[in-house]
Design a protein around this motif. Structure first.
Motif, short mmCIF file in Angstrom:
data_model
loop_
_atom_site.label_atom_id
_atom_site.label_comp_id
_atom_site.label_asym_id
_atom_site.label_seq_id
_atom_site.Cartn_x
_atom_site.Cartn_y
_atom_site.Cartn_z
N ALA A 119 34.63 50.96 39.85
CA ALA A 119 34.14 50.56 41.05
C ALA A 119 34.67 49.08 41.47
O ALA A 119 35.00 48.51 40.52
CB ALA A 119 32.53 50.45 40.99
N GLU A 120 34.38 48.67 42.51
CA GLU A 120 34.58 47.28 42.95
C GLU A 120 34.16 46.25 42.26
O GLU A 120 33.05 46.31 41.57
CB GLU A 120 34.45 47.02 44.41
CG GLU A 120 35.21 48.00 45.40
CD GLU A 120 36.47 47.55 45.35
OE1 GLU A 120 37.26 46.64 45.14
OE2 GLU A 120 37.30 48.74 45.68
N ASP A 121 34.67 45.25 41.88
CA ASP A 121 34.25 44.47 40.98
C ASP A 121 32.80 43.46 41.49
O ASP A 121 32.07 43.21 40.91
CB ASP A 121 35.33 43.08 40.88
CG ASP A 121 36.45 43.35 39.99
OD1 ASP A 121 36.62 44.48 39.49
OD2 ASP A 121 37.31 42.52 39.86
N ALA A 122 32.83 43.35 42.71
CA ALA A 122 31.66 42.92 43.40
C ALA A 122 30.52 43.85 43.18
O ALA A 122 29.43 43.32 43.07
CB ALA A 122 31.86 42.80 45.00
N TYR A 123 30.70 45.00 43.35
CA TYR A 123 29.55 45.98 43.07
C TYR A 123 28.95 45.95 41.68
O TYR A 123 27.79 45.90 41.38
CB TYR A 123 29.91 47.56 43.39
CG TYR A 123 29.11 48.54 42.99
CD1 TYR A 123 27.83 48.60 43.77
CD2 TYR A 123 29.14 49.19 41.66
CE1 TYR A 123 27.07 49.64 43.38
CE2 TYR A 123 28.01 50.05 41.23
CZ TYR A 123 27.11 50.43 41.99
OH TYR A 123 25.84 51.22 41.75
N LEU A 124 30.12 45.84 40.56
CA LEU A 124 29.77 45.62 39.29
C LEU A 124 28.84 44.68 39.00
O LEU A 124 27.88 44.36 38.23
CB LEU A 124 30.91 45.97 38.24
CG LEU A 124 31.41 47.17 38.50
CD1 LEU A 124 32.76 47.18 37.35
CD2 LEU A 124 30.50 48.39 38.15
N SER A 171 31.51 38.24 35.67
CA SER A 171 30.29 38.96 36.36
C SER A 171 29.22 38.96 35.24
O SER A 171 29.29 38.77 34.11
CB SER A 171 30.87 40.25 36.61
OG SER A 171 31.27 40.94 35.61
N HIS A 172 28.25 39.57 35.87
CA HIS A 172 26.75 39.62 35.01
C HIS A 172 26.72 41.02 34.27
O HIS A 172 25.91 41.47 34.26
CB HIS A 172 25.64 39.43 35.73
CG HIS A 172 25.37 38.04 36.51
ND1 HIS A 172 26.42 37.38 37.13
CD2 HIS A 172 24.42 37.13 36.22
CE1 HIS A 172 25.99 35.96 37.39
NE2 HIS A 172 24.71 35.89 36.71
N VAL A 173 27.81 41.44 33.67
CA VAL A 173 27.86 42.33 32.87
C VAL A 173 28.37 42.18 31.44
O VAL A 173 29.28 41.60 31.22
CB VAL A 173 28.85 43.71 33.62
CG1 VAL A 173 29.08 44.90 32.84
CG2 VAL A 173 28.18 44.06 35.02
N ASP A 174 27.83 43.08 30.55
CA ASP A 174 28.49 42.93 29.20
C ASP A 174 29.70 43.82 28.83
O ASP A 174 29.79 44.90 29.70
CB ASP A 174 27.36 43.27 27.97
CG ASP A 174 26.28 42.47 27.94
OD1 ASP A 174 26.44 41.07 28.30
OD2 ASP A 174 25.33 42.83 27.58
N PHE A 175 30.71 43.44 28.07
CA PHE A 175 31.80 44.12 28.05
C PHE A 175 32.18 44.66 26.66
O PHE A 175 31.92 43.67 25.83
CB PHE A 175 32.96 43.31 28.78
CG PHE A 175 32.92 42.91 30.12
CD1 PHE A 175 32.99 43.63 31.05
CD2 PHE A 175 32.66 41.51 30.39
CE1 PHE A 175 32.67 43.18 32.44
CE2 PHE A 175 32.49 41.15 31.53
CZ PHE A 175 32.57 41.89 32.71
N VAL A 176 32.68 45.87 26.68
CA VAL A 176 33.24 46.56 25.28
C VAL A 176 34.45 47.05 25.50
O VAL A 176 34.84 47.97 26.27
CB VAL A 176 32.01 47.42 24.68
CG1 VAL A 176 32.87 47.93 23.34
CG2 VAL A 176 30.85 46.77 24.39
N HIS A 177 35.58 46.45 25.01
CA HIS A 177 36.83 47.18 25.05
C HIS A 177 37.66 46.58 23.86
O HIS A 177 37.42 45.90 22.97
CB HIS A 177 37.52 46.55 26.32
CG HIS A 177 37.71 45.01 26.47
ND1 HIS A 177 38.77 44.53 25.92
CD2 HIS A 177 36.96 44.06 26.70
CE1 HIS A 177 38.86 43.10 26.23
NE2 HIS A 177 37.72 42.83 26.44
N SER A 178 38.94 47.34 23.64
CA SER A 178 39.91 47.15 22.78
C SER A 178 40.60 46.20 22.99
O SER A 178 41.12 45.76 24.35
CB SER A 178 40.55 48.33 22.42
OG SER A 178 41.50 48.87 23.23
N ALA A 179 41.56 45.51 22.17
CA ALA A 179 42.70 44.36 22.40
C ALA A 179 43.86 45.14 22.93
O ALA A 179 44.46 45.60 22.29
CB ALA A 179 42.74 43.52 21.36
N GLU A 180 43.85 45.43 24.12
CA GLU A 180 44.78 46.38 24.80
C GLU A 180 46.41 46.13 24.45
O GLU A 180 47.37 46.63 23.98
CB GLU A 180 44.69 46.28 26.42
CG GLU A 180 43.40 46.69 26.83
CD GLU A 180 42.99 48.21 26.63
OE1 GLU A 180 44.04 49.12 26.35
OE2 GLU A 180 41.79 48.50 26.93
#
Length: 336
Positions: A119-124, A143-152
């Motif tokens: 989704a668009e950054d603004a929506y998230l 943004s006001h969202v928590d993130f979980v990802h790998s070190a790409e």
């Protein structure tokens, strides 16, 4: 189950089902026995909603993304351990992510976990301001969202170092388009080619995170070969699904993998080691990513004033059967 048919009050039945003191043992056993006979179970969801809580985590995922299945398998046990239920909502070609997310909120989910959101950054950002939201696989800065990802970048470097050590120079990358992590993987590929002195050989082929993308790329490369151009000796695919599609195109055309061309995927989804030739790929720890996502959501629900957080997990190259030494020019290399 009507309390009056048992000769007890509604309040007393509620006490018994909550396991609280206040009912005689004989009455408790009679109520539970009758409930068992008629198959009655208390409506925990209604009870929680009456208290203003649903204790339910909503999960938005994309149909056909096998890595999302691995993440979901890890989300359930961690949510149950922390006392939360899980509700799933799928995004499809005909159902936008926003609709899948809003459906979760309409079912009173207290938080949403977004798997590979597109989704668009603004929506998230707006979503994170009105509810607890965790994005897995995709990072949206500020943004006001928590993130979980790998070190790409680290994962791509491992894959590229492996291919270069095997003698490959004509290494191409199938881009993942707007897929989660694609921009980071693309940048890391270009950086690795520069670092190994192969910048003139760098080539990014447009694609996405689907088998069709890999199939079409394979067809295009084979068409180039038929026009007298050299095939790349190695391909770093945007993800495992893209790699599987590429393998199908190559093997159908008689290209031997890895003798004629090596292929590397990204994700290490559960099907990667079940193929006739095990796929060399960069492993993202789906179980650990799922645990972090659930804990981030629950900790924010049960805390106050917590700033957005980010968990970056280390990926690991898993070497299987689709990578081997680079073929010498004009010579078909036979694996020992």
């Amino acid at each position: 189950m009507e309390p009056k048919t048992l000769g007890v009050s509604r309040a007393l039945v509620s006490i018994i089902f909550r396991g609280q003191p206040g009912a005689r043992q004989e009455t408790r056993e009679r109520v539970l026995r009758v409930a068992d006979e008629i198959g009655y179970h208390p409506d925990n969801a209604a009870r929680l909603l009456a208290r203003g809580r649903s204790r339910t985590l909503g999960v938005m995922f994309t149909v056909h993304q096998t890595f999302h299945s691995d993440l979901i398998a890890g989300i359930y046990p961690e949510a149950e351990r922390l006392g939360y239920d899980v509700l799933l909502s799928a995004a499809t070609d005909s159902r936008e992510e926003a609709k899948a997310i809003e459906a979760l909120l309409g079912h009173r989910c207290e938080a949403v976990i977004l798997l590979g959101a597109d989704a668009e950054d603004a929506y998230l950002d707006e979503l994170g301001r009105r509810t607890v939201a965790v994005s897995v696989g995709r990072r949206v800065p500020h943004s006001h969202v928590d993130f979980v990802h790998s070190a790409e970048g680290k994962g791509v470097r491992q894959a590229m170092d492996h291919l270069v050590e095997l003698g490959h120079r004509r290494i191409v990358h199938i881009d993942g388009g707007r897929g989660p992590g694609s921009a980071e993987r693309r940048r890391a590929y270009r950086a690795a080619m520069r670092r190994h002195g192969l910048e003139s050989e760098a080539r990014v082929i447009p694609g996405d995170h689907t088998e069709l993308s890999g199939i079409e790329t394979g067809k295009a490369l084979l068409a180039e070969r038929d026009r007298g151009q050299l095939l790349p000796t190695a391909v770093l695919a945007g993800n495992d699904r893209c790699a599987w599609g590429l393998l199908m195109s190559l093997t159908r055309a008689g290209v031997d993998v890895p003798r004629d061309m090596s292929v590397v995927g990204y994700d290490d989804s559960h099907l990667s080691h079940l193929m006739p030739i095990g796929l060399t790929t960069v492993r993202q720890d789906a179980g650990l990513m799922a645990e972090h996502a659930v804990r981030f959501a629950v900790e924010r629900l049960e805390g106050e004033g917590m700033a957005p957080r980010e968990a970056v997990l280390d990926p690991k190259l898993v070497i299987r059967g689709t990578t081997g030494p680079a073929p010498e020019p004009g010579v078909r290399v036979v694996r020992p």
